[in-house]
Enzyme design. Structure first.
Site, PDB file in Angstrom:
ATOM      1  N   LYS A   1      39.173  45.679  43.799  1.00 19.60           N
ATOM      2  CA  LYS A   1      39.923  45.393  42.687  1.00 19.60           C
ATOM      3  C   LYS A   1      40.303  46.871  41.938  1.00 19.60           C
ATOM      4  O   LYS A   1      41.293  47.032  41.518  1.00 19.60           O
ATOM      5  CB  LYS A   1      39.503  44.422  41.946  1.00 19.60           C
ATOM      6  CG  LYS A   1      39.650  42.954  42.811  1.00 19.60           C
ATOM      7  CD  LYS A   1      39.112  41.866  41.792  1.00 19.60           C
ATOM      8  CE  LYS A   1      39.340  40.544  42.723  1.00 19.60           C
ATOM      9  NZ  LYS A   1      38.492  39.418  41.808  1.00 19.60           N
TER      10      LYS A   1
ATOM     11  N   ALA B   1      36.507  43.051  38.326  1.00 20.86           N
ATOM     12  CA  ALA B   1      35.330  42.010  38.387  1.00 20.86           C
ATOM     13  C   ALA B   1      35.503  40.830  39.448  1.00 20.86           C
ATOM     14  O   ALA B   1      36.595  40.629  39.835  1.00 20.86           O
ATOM     15  CB  ALA B   1      35.149  41.367  37.157  1.00 20.86           C
ATOM     16  N   ASP B   2      34.366  40.453  39.862  1.00 22.06           N
ATOM     17  CA  ASP B   2      34.260  39.111  40.607  1.00 22.06           C
ATOM     18  C   ASP B   2      33.225  38.581  40.660  1.00 22.06           C
ATOM     19  O   ASP B   2      31.974  39.017  40.240  1.00 22.06           O
ATOM     20  CB  ASP B   2      34.332  39.806  42.210  1.00 22.06           C
ATOM     21  CG  ASP B   2      34.923  38.691  43.128  1.00 22.06           C
ATOM     22  OD1 ASP B   2      36.101  38.276  43.167  1.00 22.06           O
ATOM     23  OD2 ASP B   2      34.029  38.071  43.819  1.00 22.06           O
ATOM     24  N   GLN B   3      33.048  37.202  40.906  1.00 23.78           N
ATOM     25  CA  GLN B   3      31.997  36.508  40.818  1.00 23.78           C
ATOM     26  C   GLN B   3      31.725  35.595  41.978  1.00 23.78           C
ATOM     27  O   GLN B   3      32.569  35.176  42.609  1.00 23.78           O
ATOM     28  CB  GLN B   3      31.858  35.473  39.657  1.00 23.78           C
ATOM     29  CG  GLN B   3      30.559  34.839  39.172  1.00 23.78           C
ATOM     30  CD  GLN B   3      30.765  33.722  38.124  1.00 23.78           C
ATOM     31  OE1 GLN B   3      31.387  32.900  38.371  1.00 23.78           O
ATOM     32  NE2 GLN B   3      30.362  34.315  36.727  1.00 23.78           N
TER      33      GLN B   3
ATOM     34  N   ALA C   1      29.728  40.716  39.350  1.00 20.04           N
ATOM     35  CA  ALA C   1      29.888  41.922  39.651  1.00 20.04           C
ATOM     36  C   ALA C   1      30.973  42.725  38.706  1.00 20.04           C
ATOM     37  O   ALA C   1      31.935  41.969  38.639  1.00 20.04           O
ATOM     38  CB  ALA C   1      30.163  42.095  41.349  1.00 20.04           C
TER      39      ALA C   1
END
Length: 250
Positions: free
Chosen positions: A93, A109-111, A146
């Site tokens: 991203k 960001a990612d989860q 993250a």
């Protein structure tokens, strides 16, 4: 009404209309990439996400920014562990948007959630969410939050996990929660920033904002490394126009 009072009232009314038009313009979304490029010339921070939760978190640092959806494929790779998935997507991203805006600092960001090492996806609907919360009842889940900060070839990627122990949940509690919070687009079917916090028995993390999707303690440290220390660049009231763009979940 006396003439002077009438003039004052009319003047006040015109000022109110002018202020309202100006305020509305602050909340108008960025309508084209050319407009985004023009704005970012003087505001180098971009959030590569349109999640309202991440946008709200980043606004706490009081640094002007804009949001641009990265629109990347979030399908996990075969046998990809949750932590690796979150790190890969966060970096993708950030790099997708950073490639379009050289010289700008981009946050991706990612989860991803894991139960016994296995990934927990977004339920998508009420039935799947019920099934997911039944499985999580009384269990320990790790949420990998993250984050990647990128500017040209400079890249910093990290993960700040949160260990959550779920309460033992009754069917009635699960059903009532799902109808209120409708967390069908959330991995693990629990919105910790909302009523989902009531599902938890305990949480453990190095960063209390990590569970919501953007670890601000780590982000502050990384932004400082990139020359954008919030304590030096924060504004008392950041322009709201940089906080209200592109409301498409990503």
């Amino acid at each position: 009404m006396h003439t002077n009072a009438l003039v004052k009232a009319q003047t006040y009314s015109l000022q109110q209309k002018s202020n309202k038009a100006r305020d509305n313009s602050l909340f108008s979304p960025v309508s084209s990439i050319s407009n985004v490029a023009q704005i970012t010339l003087t505001h180098p921070l971009i959030l590569a996400s349109s999640s309202p939760y991440r946008r709200e978190l980043l606004s706490r640092l009081k640094i002007p920014f804009i949001t641009i959806p990265p629109n990347v494929d979030e399908t996990p790779l075969p046998s990809e562990p949750p932590r690796a998935l979150a790190l890969r997507l966060a970096q993708t991203k950030a790099q997708v948007i950073a490639a379009q805006y050289p010289g700008h600092i981009v946050i991706g960001a990612d989860q991803a959630a894991a139960l016994h090492g296995e990934p927990l996806g977004k339920p998508g609907d009420h039935t799947n969410a019920q099934r997911q919360l039944r499985a999580l009842s009384g269990q320990t889940v790790i949420f990998h939050s993250a984050m990647c900060v990128a500017r040209d070839q400079q890249i910093h990627t990290l993960d700040v996990p949160t260990t959550c122990v779920f309460r033992t949940l009754s069917e009635a509690a699960i059903d009532r929660y799902l109808h209120i919070d409708t967390p069908y687009d959330t991995a693990g079917s629990a919105k910790a920033e909302s009523l989902g916090i009531a599902l938890m028995q305990s949480m453990e993390s190095a960063d209390p904002t990590s569970i919501i999707g953007l670890p601000l303690i780590a982000l502050t440290r990384v932004l400082t490394e990139f020359g954008l220390d919030p304590l030096e660049h924060a504004r008392l009231t950041p322009p709201t126009s940089f906080l209200k763009n592109n409301d498409v979940e990503s």
